[in-house]
Each structure stands twice: as structure tokens, then as C-alpha cells.
Write a protein that holds these residues in place. Structure first.
Motif, PDB file in Angstrom:
ATOM      1  N   ASP A  27      12.638 -11.004  35.862  1.00  0.00           N
ATOM      2  CA  ASP A  27      11.830 -11.603  35.968  1.00  0.00           C
ATOM      3  C   ASP A  27      11.700 -11.971  37.726  1.00  0.00           C
ATOM      4  O   ASP A  27      10.563 -12.135  38.256  1.00  0.00           O
ATOM      5  CB  ASP A  27      12.353 -13.815  35.738  1.00  0.00           C
ATOM      6  CG  ASP A  27      12.425 -13.274  33.891  1.00  0.00           C
ATOM      7  OD1 ASP A  27      11.775 -12.250  33.882  1.00  0.00           O
ATOM      8  OD2 ASP A  27      13.148 -14.765  33.405  1.00  0.00           O
ATOM      9  N   THR A  78      11.977 -19.724  34.637  1.00  0.00           N
ATOM     10  CA  THR A  78      11.259 -18.858  35.794  1.00  0.00           C
ATOM     11  C   THR A  78       9.551 -19.339  35.559  1.00  0.00           C
ATOM     12  O   THR A  78       9.133 -19.620  36.622  1.00  0.00           O
ATOM     13  CB  THR A  78      10.862 -17.590  34.506  1.00  0.00           C
ATOM     14  OG1 THR A  78      12.133 -16.554  34.893  1.00  0.00           O
ATOM     15  CG2 THR A  78       9.753 -16.465  34.972  1.00  0.00           C
ATOM     16  N   VAL A  81       9.413 -13.327  29.483  1.00  0.00           N
ATOM     17  CA  VAL A  81      10.186 -14.020  30.532  1.00  0.00           C
ATOM     18  C   VAL A  81      11.825 -14.546  29.827  1.00  0.00           C
ATOM     19  O   VAL A  81      11.570 -14.549  28.499  1.00  0.00           O
ATOM     20  CB  VAL A  81       9.147 -15.743  30.563  1.00  0.00           C
ATOM     21  CG1 VAL A  81      10.497 -16.520  31.321  1.00  0.00           C
ATOM     22  CG2 VAL A  81       7.956 -15.741  30.949  1.00  0.00           C
TER      23      VAL A  81
END
Length: 707
Positions: free
Chosen positions: A321, A286, A281
Motif C-alpha cells: 500500500d 492504509t 487495500v
């Protein structure tokens, strides 16, 4: 420390890989002054004792000793131990209990209930750990306040206290998330937490990331109360957050050799690389935005609006992402995804090759709906070849290589011949050739150029090595899709080698390929015939199907098919039914047995047999066929593609299926087999066409449609 550790009979307990006798050694190693020893012990604990989140009896039995480590200030890497405790507890709650709190019974028994009970008894300790002087320990402990502390007022008070004290974005986001978890778990905390979150979301004194977190987590607590204002508010706060967080480069990943390690299947190497890549990530928001998307659920236009803002972020990690999340939305939910496809396509021109590669990978995965990206993909490929030369497929820079390969694969899956030069270069150079082989079958118009190279690769495979099976199957599948009879000699040689080395899966693939060539493979009939009595469950029906395809007569094939119908292996029955349906009315001798199989206990068998019954018996069999198909689809939605395809062939006689068809197409989530984009798009296309036909059919117009 560790009183009672050796009183437990660890050897009698089992983790993912057998006896848990190693657990005391692992726990002791977590206190080692040697960082490498601690790292290996933690890695092994996650890999075996807490394998992929599983909570076994020895996992639960480890908790008292892990807790000792967590609260002992002399323990190195305490934050990692606290994170492990929280992970075990969270997974225990997710896997061990229904939504209503009922414990799920497993056999053999798991350790979920014991783990949750232990951690709840020590819930107050998480309040202490959340105030620890070490910021990493605090960060790891914060989720425990929402998960394990049963005193709602105390938990809420500690969370408010920590939010006032913490300044890091990661900690603040985690505090707000823990508050929502607390509200969802303890009704007594719900109203005060939701009021607090609403106040935070509207408080201009809070930073935009905190306000966004509060907005999203409140929506998580009450998704039914989400109004039209939440997405514009979230987009505005996300824009402010992007301005407040410094832009960072995506960290480079270790480069890998152009060719895989000897003896390791390249597809497996790539699968592990993808797994590692997709667990990363890059942006602090996110996880929060994933929560927002989960709360919005089927509201595809609203989710697209949020993703549009994510994809316009100046931060490449945030866009990376977002590209992945866009793919997840398009693969899981129905709707008009044109806008989102074009937004993802725009990422092909970014300066960051990792983002471009991920965008191309998403377009490949969504190829049934990716036609709007066709020209951009071709332009991206042409620009790379012009700038880097014709061998860019094998470029030494890992990110550039992946960006080009993913774009070529996506364009090839669209059936676009502009992908051909790079595919040919891949097959010539043998660098990542397996990736070109996987998509070569989508370009039948280029079979004359692809087939010789694919056959050359096929001949070089040594089937005496078991690990070559996956590569051989991929080439055979590509040759079958291309359908060029020039491949027959190479496929026959491969069939002989597969039989010799008892490679049953390769044998089956070779038989399917020969069947695809039809009468052009007549010369292999004797070899095929010899395999119709094979003991392998998959080889035998594949051999019978190939024997019919290459030109055997009905008198030879029918006894073999009737024998398969009487088999106890379900997929043999289904395979036989499919071939009987292909033969059609001349296979009428099988009607009685097919009718009997409409009462089979497995719905997939009923579907295949009902479809065969229709193809052979026609209108006279329609009532029984229709009843079997509709019952199967109601029982298992994964059968929908097969059911709807048969209903489509039945035409107006399928009129009683209208309610179920409308119900199926009204579902917001993708359906069909595997719930994949390609199966679902085909299901929707055929379903809409059939509904339109049935709606427009005049009463009494019962003539069946021709195929």
C-alpha cells in the motif's frame, strides 16, 4: 414489506444503462435465501443503479426499500445493504453539493439531494444500527453517524459509547473517522469532538492504532493547525501499531493464462486487472494514512518521512500500500523525491514478488525522475534471469512474471539497453508482447534488433478486425520513435490495409510513422497525397504533415495547410499551425490568417497559432505572440508546456512573462498538460532555464535565441 414498490414507474427512470425497470427485481433478490442470487443482485445494483458512485433518480427512489431491508433482522447480508446505503449517501454528499452546502444542479437531474434528505430523516436509525448485535452491521453503519445524524450531541455520545465497547481495529478506526466527519459537518460538534480526539491521541490506555487514528483525524479537522510535532508522533504510533498487528502474507490472486482470451484486446484485459489490483487495500491503517497524507498536502518532506516508516513495515501488505501511495505522491507533487525513489527501489529486493512488481510499476510511471533506480532495476532483472532463465518474461507464476516485466519496462523507459534481452524474448515468444512494444521506442540504439521483430508483429495484425486497432497503433508508434527506415515497407503495407478496412485511427498512426521517416518514405508519397482530402478529422492533417515530411514542395502543401486553418475543427487548425511553424519563414503567406486566429475562442488554438506566428514572423510578431501566450496560460494552466516552449525560443523577448513563469514554477502541485510527471519535469526544466536567462539578460539585449 416493500409497500409502494410497484407504485413507482421504474421504467420511466434511468440508471447508467438505460431503463431502471429491473430495480424491483434487484431489491427483491436482496432478500433471497440464495446467496448467489443476492450476490448477483447487489453486484448489478452497484454496476448499474449506483454505477461508479453515481446517484441517479432511481438510486434515490430505492432508498426506502433498501432501508427496510437494512432494519429487518430477517434480511440476509444486512451489512452489505447498510454499506450500500452509506455509499449512496456519501457519494450524494460528495457529488451533489459544493463545499458550502450549495446543491449542484445536473442535467439530466441526479438524485443526490433526495438521497441525502431521506437518509438525514432517518439518521437516528444509524445509531440503532451501530449498536446491532451483528458486528458487520455495526461496522457498516458507523460512518452513517457522522454523515447523517443531525443531533450532534447524540451522535458524539453514541460514538464515544461505541469506542468503549468495540475491540476490533477496523471498528475503532471507523468510529474515530466518523467523529471527525461529524465535526466537519456540524459546527456544533466541532469543539467537543476535537477535544475528545486530542484526549484519545494522548491517552496511553488506548491502543496505538486508536491513538494514531485520533491524531490523524484531528489533523483532518484542522489542517491549518498541524504543527511540526505531528509527523514524529504519527511515525512513532505507526511503529507501535506495526508491532501490535500480526504480519500477514499477501493473499494470492487467481492466475491468468499467459495469452489473452481470443478476440479481447490484451491492453483492455490488463487495464481491468490493474483496476482490480489498485482497489485492493492490504493494511487496516492504509485509509487512515491516506487521510494523513491528504491533510499534510504539499508538505512533501513530512509525507516522505511518513512513507519511509510505512515502507519499512515488516508487513508486506503495508509496504505494498505504501509503494502505491509513494507513486501517487511523486506523480502529483513537485519536490526532491530522491529519497522516496530510493526507498521504493529498495522494495525490488523483497521476497514478496507482488511488492517488487508494484515498486517497479511505480518506477516506470515516474521514469522521468527514476534515474537513481537504474542500477537497482538492472540488477533485479539480471538476478531474475540468472535464477529463472532467459524466458522469465513469460514465467508461468503471475507475480514473478509481472515483477520482471514491470522492471524491464521501467529500465527501458530510462533508455537503458540492459532491458533489451527481455524485450527481444518477449517479441520472440509473443507472451505479453504488447507490453514490450509499448516501451520499445525508448531504445533507438537497438533499432536494428527491434525493428525486424516489430515489423513481423505488424504484418501479422488483421486489420479487418476492429479490435486490432490498439495493437497496430502501439507498434506504429514504436517504429516511429525508433526512426529506422527499414520499417517503411511494413508501414506502407499497413497504411494500405488500414485505408482498405476504413481503420482511420490506424491510418493516422501509419501516416505519422511515415512522416517520422522523412525522405526515406518518399516512395509512399502518392498514397499519402491521396489521403490529404480524406474526410476523417484526424487523417487529413496527418496526411498533409506526412506529405511535407517525405519531401513534397511548398507549392503543394501550402494550399492544404491554409485550408486546414479555415476548418471549423479546432485540432485541425492546431495541427496545421504546428506544421506551418515547422516550415518557418517560407510559410509567410499564412501570417494574416494566423494573426486573425489569435482571437479564437479556444485557448489551445491561440497557443498553437501564436507559436507558429513566432516561428514564421519572428521579432515583428513578438508583442501579439506574447500577449496570446500569457493570456492562454493564465486561462488554462494545461497549456503551460506549449507556452513555455515557445517563450524559450523567444529568448529575452519573453521578459514580460517572468512573473507568470515564477508563479507557475512556485506551484506545489505538478502542472503542464495532463499534470503528468514527464510533462511537468520538462516544464520545470525549461522554465528554470528561461528564468535564469531572463534574469541575467542585460537591458536592451533583445536578440532572439536560436532554436
Amino acid at each position: 414489506m416493500f409497500d409502494g414498490l410497484h407504485d413507482i414507474d421504474w421504467a420511466s427512470l434511468e440508471h447508467a444503462y438505460g431503463s431502471a425497470e429491473e430495480v424491483p427485481v434487484l431489491l427483491t433478490a436482496l432478500r433471497s435465501p440464495d446467496a448467489e442470487e443476492r450476490h448477483k443482485a447487489l453486484d448489478r445494483f452497484y454496476g448499474a443503479v449506483h454505477h461508479q458512485g453515481s446517484v441517479y433518480p432511481p438510486t434515490a427512489a430505492s432508498l426506502p426499500f433498501l432501508f427496510e431491508l437494512a432494519v429487518d433482522g430477517a434480511t440476509p447480508d444486512r451489512a452489505a445493504v447498510v454499506a450500500l446505503l452509506v455509499s449512496i449517501g456519501r457519494e450524494s454528499l460528495d457529488r451533489g453539493f459544493e463545499d458550502d452546502g450549495t446543491e449542484i444542479e445536473y442535467y439530466p437531474p441526479m438524485g443526490c439531494a433526495q438521497a441525502v434528505a431521506f437518509l438525514r430523516e432517518r439518521g437516528v436509525e444509524f445509531a440503532n444500527l451501530a449498536r446491532d448485535p451483528d458486528p458487520d452491521v455495526r461496522l457498516a453503519a458507523i460512518p452513517g453517524l457522522g454523515l447523517f445524524l443531525d443531533d450532534a450531541d447524540r451522535a458524539a455520545a453514541v460514538l464515544r459509547e461505541r469506542l468503549a465497547a468495540e475491540r476490533g481495529i477496523a471498528a475503532r478506526l471507523r468510529i474515530v473517522e466518523a467523529a471527525a466527519t461529524l465535526a466537519l459537518r456540524l459546527p456544533a460538534a466541532s469543539q467537543q469532538v476535537m477535544n475528545w480526539l486530542a484526549g484519545l491521541a494522548s491517552d496511553p490506555a488506548q491502543g496505538p492504532a486508536t491513538r494514531l487514528a485520533a491524531l490523524v483525524q484531528r489533523a483532518r479537522c484542522a489542517p491549518d493547525e498541524i504543527g511540526e510535532d505531528i509527523v514524529p508522533a504519527a511515525v512513532g504510533l505507526l511503529r507501535e501499531t506495526d508491532r501490535a498487528i500480526p504480519v500477514r502474507r499477501i493473499a494470492p490472486v487467481p492466475s491468468r493464462p499467459a495469452a489473452p482470451t481470443e478476440g479481447v484486446v490484451p491492453q483492455i484485459v490488463s487495464a481491468f486487472e490493474d483496476l482490480d489490483r489498485h482497489t485492493r487495500v492490504y493494511a487496516p491503517t492504509t485509509a487512515l494514512l491516506r487521510t494523513l497524507h491528504e491533510a499534510l498536502g504539499a508538505r512533501v518532506p513530512e509525507r516522505t518521512a511518513v512513507l519511509a516508516e510505512q515502507l519499512s513495515s515488516p508487513d508486506p501488505g503495508s509496504r505494498l500500500d505504501a509503494v502505491r501511495m509513494s507513486g501517487e505522491l511523486m506523480r502529483a507533487w513537485r519536490g526532491d523525491h530522491t529519497r522516496l525513489l530510493l526507498l521504493v527501489t529498495d522494495q525490488l529486493t523483497t521476497a514478496d514478488q507482488e511488492v517488487a512488481a508494484e515498486a517497479a510499476a511505480v518506477l516506470e510511471a515516474c521514469h522521468p525522475i527514476a534515474a537513481p533506480a537504474r542500477e537497482a532495476l538492472a540488477a533485479h532483472i539480471d538476478a531474475q534471469r540468472a535464477a529463472r532463465g532467459p524466458n522469465v518474461w513469460a514465467a508461468p507464476q503471475a507475480r514473478l512474471r509481472r515483477s520482471h516485466q514491470e522492471a524491464v519496462r521501467a529500465l527501458a523507459r530510462l533508455g537503458d539497453a540492459r532491458a533489451l534481452p527481455s524485450l527481444l524474448a518477449a517479441l520472440d515468444s509473443d507472451v505479453d508482447a504488447w507490453r514490450a512494444i509499448q516501451v520499445a521506442g525508448h531504445l533507438p540504439q537497438a533499432a536494428d534488433q527491434l525493428v525486424p521483430l516489430l515489423c513481423d508483429h505488424l504484418r501479422r495484425i488483421d486489420l479487418s478486425q476492429q479490435w486490432t486497432e490498439m495493437s497496430a497503433n502501439a507498434i506504429l508508434s514504436a517504429l516511429a520513435a525508433l526512426g529506422d527506415p527499414a520499417a517503411v515497407p511494413a508501414v506502407v503495407d499497413t497504411l494500405d490495409a488500414a485505408v482498405c478496412h476504413e481503420q482511420d485511427r490506424v491510418t493516422r498512426s501509419a501516416l505519422k510513422a511515415l512522416g517520422a521517416f522523412g525522405p526515406a518514405a518518399t516512395g509512399a508519397r502518392d498514397t499519402i497525397r491521396s489521403l490529404t482530402t480524406a474526410t476523417d478529422a484526424h487523417v487529413r492533417p496527418a496526411a498533409v504533415a506526412a506529405l511535407w515530411s517525405v519531401g513534397s514542395d511548398l507549392a503543394e502543401v501550402m494550399p492544404l495547410l491554409l485550408g486546414l486553418l479555415d476548418d471549423h475543427i479546432t485540432f485541425r487548425i492546431s495541427d496545421a499551425a504546428d506544421l506551418l511553424g515547422e516550415i518557418g519563414p517560407p510559410a509567410s503567406v499564412a501570417l494574416t490568417r494566423l494573426r486573425d486566429l489569435l482571437t479564437h475562442g479556444y485557448e489551445w488554438v491561440r497557443v498553437h497559432c501564436a507559436a507558429a506566428l513566432w516561428e514564421i514572423g519572428g521579432e515583428a510578431e513578438a508583442p501579439a505572440v506574447l500577449d496570446a501566450l500569457l493570456q492562454a496560460m493564465a486561462q488554462n494552466s494545461a497549456t503551460a508546456n506549449h507556452v513555455v516552449a515557445c517563450l524559450d525560443r523567444m529568448g529575452p523577448l519573453a521578459a514580460p512573462s517572468l512573473p507568470l513563469l515564477r508563479e507557475q514554477l512556485a506551484l506545489p502541485r505538478r502542472g503542464g498538460r495532463f499534470q503528468s510527471v514527464d510533462h511537468d519535469e520538462e516544464l520545470q526544466r525549461v522554465g528554470r532555464t528561461l528564468i535564469a536567462l531572463l534574469d541575467s539578460s542585460a537591458p536592451g539585449a533583445l536578440a532572439p535565441r536560436t532554436a
